[in-house]
Design a protein around this motif. Structure first.
Motif, short mmCIF file in Angstrom:
data_model
loop_
_atom_site.label_atom_id
_atom_site.label_comp_id
_atom_site.label_asym_id
_atom_site.label_seq_id
_atom_site.Cartn_x
_atom_site.Cartn_y
_atom_site.Cartn_z
N GLU A 35 -76.99 -22.24 -37.77
CA GLU A 35 -75.45 -22.48 -38.23
C GLU A 35 -76.23 -23.99 -38.86
O GLU A 35 -75.83 -24.75 -40.11
N ALA A 36 -77.30 -24.62 -38.41
CA ALA A 36 -78.14 -25.65 -39.16
C ALA A 36 -78.62 -25.12 -40.71
O ALA A 36 -78.23 -25.67 -41.52
N PHE A 37 -78.45 -23.99 -41.25
CA PHE A 37 -78.85 -23.96 -42.27
C PHE A 37 -77.63 -23.48 -42.91
O PHE A 37 -77.58 -23.51 -44.48
N GLU A 38 -76.60 -22.74 -42.35
CA GLU A 38 -75.42 -22.33 -43.04
C GLU A 38 -74.36 -23.37 -43.29
O GLU A 38 -73.97 -23.44 -44.57
N SER A 39 -74.26 -24.07 -42.70
CA SER A 39 -72.99 -24.80 -43.19
C SER A 39 -73.45 -26.44 -43.39
O SER A 39 -74.56 -27.03 -43.68
N SER A 40 -72.81 -26.99 -44.11
CA SER A 40 -72.92 -28.10 -44.52
C SER A 40 -72.76 -29.29 -44.13
O SER A 40 -72.27 -29.32 -43.32
N LEU A 41 -73.61 -30.67 -44.42
CA LEU A 41 -73.33 -31.77 -43.99
C LEU A 41 -72.03 -32.29 -44.38
O LEU A 41 -71.06 -32.04 -45.80
N TRP A 42 -71.15 -32.58 -42.48
CA TRP A 42 -69.48 -33.43 -43.48
C TRP A 42 -69.92 -34.95 -43.06
O TRP A 42 -71.36 -35.40 -43.02
N LEU A 43 -68.51 -35.82 -43.44
CA LEU A 43 -69.12 -36.74 -43.56
C LEU A 43 -69.48 -37.81 -42.81
O LEU A 43 -70.45 -38.91 -43.00
N GLU A 45 -72.21 -37.01 -40.64
CA GLU A 45 -73.12 -36.78 -41.04
C GLU A 45 -74.10 -37.35 -42.01
O GLU A 45 -75.13 -37.65 -41.81
N LEU A 46 -73.67 -37.05 -42.97
CA LEU A 46 -73.98 -38.38 -44.24
C LEU A 46 -73.58 -40.00 -43.75
O LEU A 46 -74.98 -40.50 -44.04
N HIS A 47 -72.94 -40.69 -42.84
CA HIS A 47 -73.56 -41.22 -42.05
C HIS A 47 -74.04 -41.34 -41.51
O HIS A 47 -74.52 -42.94 -41.68
N ALA A 88 -80.29 -32.16 -44.64
CA ALA A 88 -79.92 -31.50 -43.22
C ALA A 88 -81.11 -31.10 -42.78
O ALA A 88 -81.22 -30.21 -41.45
N ALA A 89 -81.82 -30.69 -43.19
CA ALA A 89 -83.57 -30.75 -42.12
C ALA A 89 -83.45 -31.14 -41.08
O ALA A 89 -83.59 -30.87 -40.16
N LEU A 90 -83.12 -32.50 -41.29
CA LEU A 90 -83.22 -33.61 -40.10
C LEU A 90 -81.86 -32.65 -38.55
O LEU A 90 -82.08 -33.55 -37.70
N ARG A 91 -81.53 -31.74 -39.08
CA ARG A 91 -80.93 -31.42 -37.98
C ARG A 91 -81.67 -30.36 -36.99
O ARG A 91 -80.83 -30.56 -35.78
N VAL A 92 -83.09 -31.04 -37.09
CA VAL A 92 -83.25 -29.50 -36.49
C VAL A 92 -83.40 -30.83 -35.36
O VAL A 92 -83.85 -30.49 -33.91
N LEU A 93 -83.74 -31.87 -35.53
CA LEU A 93 -84.23 -33.41 -34.44
C LEU A 93 -83.01 -33.16 -33.08
O LEU A 93 -82.75 -33.11 -31.84
N HIS A 134 -71.97 -25.52 -32.45
CA HIS A 134 -71.89 -26.21 -33.03
C HIS A 134 -72.86 -28.08 -32.75
O HIS A 134 -72.82 -28.38 -34.11
N TYR A 135 -72.18 -28.64 -31.96
CA TYR A 135 -72.88 -30.04 -31.67
C TYR A 135 -73.98 -30.00 -31.12
O TYR A 135 -74.43 -31.28 -31.81
N ALA A 136 -74.41 -29.40 -30.89
CA ALA A 136 -75.59 -28.98 -30.79
C ALA A 136 -76.28 -28.84 -32.35
O ALA A 136 -77.64 -29.33 -32.39
N THR A 137 -76.33 -28.65 -33.10
CA THR A 137 -76.10 -28.91 -34.74
C THR A 137 -75.67 -30.10 -35.68
O THR A 137 -76.96 -30.17 -36.41
N GLU A 138 -74.77 -30.53 -35.46
CA GLU A 138 -74.57 -31.25 -35.88
C GLU A 138 -75.70 -33.23 -35.92
O GLU A 138 -75.90 -33.30 -34.79
N LEU A 139 -75.40 -33.24 -36.86
CA LEU A 139 -75.79 -34.51 -37.33
C LEU A 139 -75.98 -35.31 -36.86
O LEU A 139 -75.63 -36.82 -37.48
N ARG A 140 -75.04 -35.86 -35.32
CA ARG A 140 -74.62 -36.92 -34.30
C ARG A 140 -75.44 -37.27 -32.99
O ARG A 140 -76.11 -36.11 -32.83
N PRO A 141 -75.12 -38.29 -32.81
CA PRO A 141 -75.75 -38.32 -31.27
C PRO A 141 -75.60 -37.50 -30.13
O PRO A 141 -76.35 -37.65 -29.06
#
Length: 497
Positions: A35-43, A45-47, A88-93, A134-141
């Protein structure tokens, strides 16, 4: 049967359960990495990247505080590991952090089910359910919020181990959770309410939890009061502008679909064969869960009582769920799925509890259907399209621009004024040199004659301050729809064609 044979069977069962749990962990890693590799960052996550990419800690703190609704801990952690360059590599966190939920989740399962099939089913469901993927992958809290919620409930409801160790874990999870997201305050309240309803001499005393929670929340009390006042004012203003209280049909539909969306949040957006796979798997999953629920209701008097820790956890989940639904309706008149992260991780335990009460002679069939259907759901989630494809939108903008002569690039997004409009280009095509709307050439200035490619998110209102400099002396000559949220526009000077 000899005692040695019984011990041998138990040991073999424990080894089998351990093997299945490790397989579930491996599947969880694969699905989340996919999921982390395949999906785009969304708005949003850009924030996160916009916060994290600031030069220092003080700047990150100030920027997050200016956004008002968020807390800084997660963004500071992302800042420590990178920014725009890492993307998006920061999604590893969040991905690696989310795996920590396995620890309290399996602790609850062992106390409730022992080492049987319900334990391994709990791990498997958490690994595969699309909401968790999904929410384990999203670059959000939200992955962190789930971890701290799970850790705090484990410490509060556990009936074994050092009390000092448990209260220390509770305080650390609560304090870190409060500095991750303000929804943690409702987690604390819900834990306390659940302890009032489930009494146990082995659990931490309620007053210990109250004191620890109060210390952690104390710095936020003033903000909470101010926020409650602002939410009330906004709610009354909204109702006044819409002719009084109205229950929107869309909100009713969201509420009715919420249980399924906490399993498969973006069913229709996956696209193509992935969407068909997800719909078929969700049908099987829903049918099996409904059957298990009916069986539980019919046989509830014959079933052994739930373990105190599990009863407390279920009360916690019900109370927090109700609070989030009420708050979401009152504050936003919608039900944002991410705000249910503090309780959604409990769902695998609930389903496993139903499965354990299914007749033993056919339980393996039920568990097999649940396992296969959730695996199919997880695969469809990881392989399907993103809900908001910023990467694809920038690619479309680039392709459209390649057909034009010396195009300029800009963007107009539905977002807080705190953030630049061109952050999608900064993430995925910094070399295009996209301009903020106010920097776009105006009539009579050099460069005005060049075509303008604009990435649009959401509905552009005529009174949007960013729209005026983009449309000044220009007309829209082309629209390319990317997805439900995103469109690419081409604007040229009036009379150029």
């Amino acid at each position: 049967m000899a005692a040695s044979e019984v011990d041998g069977m138990r040991a073999a069962s424990a080894r089998g359960a351990a093997a299945w749990i490790w397989l579930a962990v491996a599947v969880a890693v694969v699905l989340r990495a996919w999921e982390a590799f395949e999906s785009s960052l969304w708005l949003d996550e850009l924030h996160t990247l916009a916060h994290a990419s600031l030069p220092g800690v003080s700047e990150v703190l100030a920027h997050v505080r200016a956004e008002v609704v968020h807390q800084p801990l997660f963004f500071l952690a992302v800042h420590a590991f990178g920014g725009w360059d890492e993307g998006a590599a920061l999604r590893v966190l969040p991905v690696l952090s989310s795996l920590l939920v396995f620890l309290p989740l399996l602790a609850f399962a062992r106390r409730s089910f022992g080492s049987g099939v319900a334990l391994t089913l709990t791990a498997w469901l958490f690994a595969c359910i699309p909401y968790q993927v999904h929410y384990a992958t999203e670059l959000r809290p939200y992955a962190w919020l789930a971890v701290f919620s799970a850790g705090a409930t484990h410490a509060a409801f556990s009936e074994s181990g050092s009390r000092l160790g448990r209260i220390a874990l509770f305080f650390v999870c609560v304090a870190a959770g409060v500095w991750t997201h303000r929804l943690m305050e409702f987690v604390i309240f819900s834990i306390g309410a659940a302890r009032l309803l489930v009494r146990s001499r082995e659990m931490l005393p309620l007053w210990w939890l109250i004191v620890a929670g109060a210390i952690a929340v104390a710095p936020e009390v003033a903000w909470l009061v101010e926020y409650a006042q602002k939410a009330t004012e906004d709610r009354f203003d909204y109702q006044a502008s819409h002719g009084g209280f109205r229950l929107r049909p869309v909100l009713v539909q969201e509420a009715a679909a919420l249980p399924l969306r906490l399993v498969a949040p973006f069913l229709g957006a996956l696209g193509g064969a992935w969407a068909w796979l997800a719909k078929a798997a969700l049908g099987v999953f829903g049918f099996v869960c409904l059957g298990a629920l009916v069986n539980f209701v019919r046989r509830r008097r014959e079933s052994p009582p739930l373990a105190p820790a599990l009863r407390a956890l279920l009360w916690f989940a019900a109370i927090d769920f109700a609070i989030v639904v009420a708050l979401s309706f009152y504050r936003w008149d919608r039900l944002p799925l991410q705000y249910f992260a503090p309780v959604a991780w409990v769902l695998p335990l609930m389903i496993a509890a139903l499965a354990q009460r299914w007749p033993e002679r056919s339980r393996h069939v039920l568990v097999g259907l649940l396992g296969l259907s959730t695996l199919a759901l997880g695969v469809a989630q990881a392989g399907g399209q993103a809900m908001e494809d910023m990467r694809g939108a920038v690619r479309v903008a680039r392709d459209v621009g390649a057909q034009l002569r010396e195009p300029l690039y800009s963007a107009l997004l539905s977002q807080p004024d705190l953030f630049d409009e061109t952050i999608p280009f900064r993430a995925y095509a910094p070399e295009l040199g996209a301009l903020e709307p106010e920097a776009v050439p105006q009539p009579g200035t050099p460069g005005f004659e060049r075509p303008l490619v604009v990435l649009q998110r959401g509905q552009i209102l005529e009174d949007n301050a960013g729209w005026a400099p983009l449309k000044a002396g220009r007309v829209v000559v082309r629209r390319e729809r990317v997805d439900f949220y995103l469109t690419v526009l081409v604007l040229e000077p009036e009379g150029a064609r």
